[in-house]
Design a protein around this motif. Structure first.
Motif, mmCIF file in Angstrom:
data_model
loop_
_atom_site.group_PDB
_atom_site.id
_atom_site.type_symbol
_atom_site.label_atom_id
_atom_site.label_comp_id
_atom_site.label_asym_id
_atom_site.label_seq_id
_atom_site.Cartn_x
_atom_site.Cartn_y
_atom_site.Cartn_z
ATOM 1 N N ASN A 34 0.001 11.351 -53.052
ATOM 2 C CA ASN A 34 -0.457 12.333 -54.041
ATOM 3 C C ASN A 34 0.550 12.512 -55.179
ATOM 4 O O ASN A 34 0.167 12.591 -56.342
ATOM 5 C CB ASN A 34 -0.698 13.688 -53.367
ATOM 6 C CG ASN A 34 -1.857 13.651 -52.405
ATOM 7 O OD1 ASN A 34 -2.799 12.892 -52.581
ATOM 8 N ND2 ASN A 34 -1.792 14.480 -51.376
ATOM 9 N N GLU A 35 1.837 12.582 -54.838
ATOM 10 C CA GLU A 35 2.862 12.825 -55.844
ATOM 11 C C GLU A 35 2.940 11.679 -56.858
ATOM 12 O O GLU A 35 3.030 11.913 -58.063
ATOM 13 C CB GLU A 35 4.229 13.036 -55.188
ATOM 14 C CG GLU A 35 4.327 14.330 -54.406
ATOM 15 C CD GLU A 35 3.643 14.267 -53.036
ATOM 16 O OE1 GLU A 35 3.386 13.151 -52.529
ATOM 17 O OE2 GLU A 35 3.342 15.328 -52.482
ATOM 18 N N CYS A 36 2.912 10.458 -56.376
ATOM 19 C CA CYS A 36 2.968 9.304 -57.285
ATOM 20 C C CYS A 36 1.683 9.189 -58.106
ATOM 21 O O CYS A 36 1.732 8.831 -59.286
ATOM 22 C CB CYS A 36 3.222 8.023 -56.506
ATOM 23 S SG CYS A 36 4.925 7.907 -55.885
ATOM 24 N N ASN A 37 0.558 9.507 -57.504
ATOM 25 C CA ASN A 37 -0.696 9.489 -58.255
ATOM 26 C C ASN A 37 -0.663 10.518 -59.379
ATOM 27 O O ASN A 37 -1.023 10.208 -60.516
ATOM 28 C CB ASN A 37 -1.882 9.770 -57.335
ATOM 29 C CG ASN A 37 -3.190 9.712 -58.073
ATOM 30 O OD1 ASN A 37 -3.611 8.664 -58.522
ATOM 31 N ND2 ASN A 37 -3.844 10.854 -58.208
ATOM 32 N N ASP A 38 -0.209 11.721 -59.056
ATOM 33 C CA ASP A 38 -0.200 12.795 -60.042
ATOM 34 C C ASP A 38 0.806 12.546 -61.163
ATOM 35 O O ASP A 38 0.634 13.060 -62.265
ATOM 36 C CB ASP A 38 0.115 14.131 -59.371
ATOM 37 C CG ASP A 38 -0.991 14.580 -58.429
ATOM 38 O OD1 ASP A 38 -2.095 14.008 -58.486
ATOM 39 O OD2 ASP A 38 -0.739 15.509 -57.641
ATOM 40 N N GLY A 39 1.837 11.786 -60.899
ATOM 41 C CA GLY A 39 2.853 11.522 -61.907
ATOM 42 C C GLY A 39 2.717 10.146 -62.531
ATOM 43 O O GLY A 39 2.181 9.974 -63.620
ATOM 44 N N HIS A 40 3.148 9.137 -61.817
ATOM 45 C CA HIS A 40 3.213 7.774 -62.347
ATOM 46 C C HIS A 40 1.859 7.186 -62.721
ATOM 47 O O HIS A 40 1.697 6.630 -63.808
ATOM 48 C CB HIS A 40 3.891 6.850 -61.337
ATOM 49 C CG HIS A 40 5.247 7.302 -60.920
ATOM 50 N ND1 HIS A 40 6.335 7.304 -61.755
ATOM 51 C CD2 HIS A 40 5.683 7.800 -59.737
ATOM 52 C CE1 HIS A 40 7.384 7.760 -61.124
ATOM 53 N NE2 HIS A 40 7.023 8.079 -59.889
ATOM 54 N N VAL A 41 0.892 7.273 -61.820
ATOM 55 C CA VAL A 41 -0.402 6.608 -62.047
ATOM 56 C C VAL A 41 -1.188 7.292 -63.166
ATOM 57 O O VAL A 41 -1.706 6.621 -64.072
ATOM 58 C CB VAL A 41 -1.224 6.537 -60.738
ATOM 59 C CG1 VAL A 41 -2.591 5.936 -60.988
ATOM 60 C CG2 VAL A 41 -0.467 5.734 -59.679
ATOM 61 N N THR A 42 -1.268 8.614 -63.123
ATOM 62 C CA THR A 42 -1.992 9.342 -64.174
ATOM 63 C C THR A 42 -1.364 9.077 -65.537
ATOM 64 O O THR A 42 -2.065 8.808 -66.513
ATOM 65 C CB THR A 42 -2.001 10.856 -63.874
ATOM 66 O OG1 THR A 42 -2.661 11.058 -62.622
ATOM 67 C CG2 THR A 42 -2.722 11.628 -64.957
ATOM 68 N N TYR A 43 -0.043 9.136 -65.609
ATOM 69 C CA TYR A 43 0.678 8.879 -66.857
ATOM 70 C C TYR A 43 0.344 7.493 -67.397
ATOM 71 O O TYR A 43 0.012 7.327 -68.574
ATOM 72 C CB TYR A 43 2.180 9.015 -66.609
ATOM 73 C CG TYR A 43 3.034 8.663 -67.799
ATOM 74 C CD1 TYR A 43 3.219 9.561 -68.842
ATOM 75 C CD2 TYR A 43 3.658 7.422 -67.883
ATOM 76 C CE1 TYR A 43 4.004 9.244 -69.936
ATOM 77 C CE2 TYR A 43 4.438 7.097 -68.969
ATOM 78 C CZ TYR A 43 4.610 8.002 -69.994
ATOM 79 O OH TYR A 43 5.383 7.671 -71.081
ATOM 80 N N ARG A 44 0.412 6.493 -66.541
ATOM 81 C CA ARG A 44 0.155 5.110 -66.966
ATOM 82 C C ARG A 44 -1.286 4.924 -67.419
ATOM 83 O O ARG A 44 -1.566 4.228 -68.405
ATOM 84 C CB ARG A 44 0.496 4.163 -65.823
ATOM 85 C CG ARG A 44 0.199 2.726 -66.084
ATOM 86 C CD ARG A 44 1.071 2.144 -67.215
ATOM 87 N NE ARG A 44 0.628 0.809 -67.520
ATOM 88 C CZ ARG A 44 1.007 -0.285 -66.864
ATOM 89 N NH1 ARG A 44 1.869 -0.195 -65.874
ATOM 90 N NH2 ARG A 44 0.529 -1.453 -67.196
#
Length: 67
Positions: A34-44
Motif C-alpha cells: 500500500n505504501e509504495c502504491n500510494d507514493g511511488h506508483v501513483t506519482y509515476r
C-alpha cells in the motif's frame, strides 16, 4: 507471505482485508504494498499521464492525506 517488488517489505492486508497488493507498473513488474502504491506508483502514473513533477508531488501528497 507476499513481498513488495519495490521496497521488499511484506504486503499487508488493507482495511478491507485484501492482501493481494497493488499492480506496481510502471515502477516495477509485479505487486507492491500500500505504501509504495500510494507514493511511488501513483506519482509515476501521474508523470506518465503528463502532469509536471510539482503537480505529481502535490497530488500524491493530497491523496495520502485523504486516506
Amino acid at each position: 507471505m507476499k513481498i513488495c517488488v519495490i521496497c521488499k517489505g511484506e504486503i499487508l492486508p488493507d482495511e478491507n482485508g485484501w492482501d493481494g497488493g497493488h499492480n506496481a507498473m510502471p515502477v516495477r513488474k509485479g505487486k507492491c504494498c500500500n505504501e509504495c502504491n500510494d507514493g511511488h506508483v501513483t506519482y509515476r502514473r501521474l508523470l506518465d499521464d503528463g502532469f509536471t513533477e510539482y503537480d505529481s508531488t502535490v497530488l500524491t501528497l493530497q491523496l495520502k492525506q485523504l486516506q
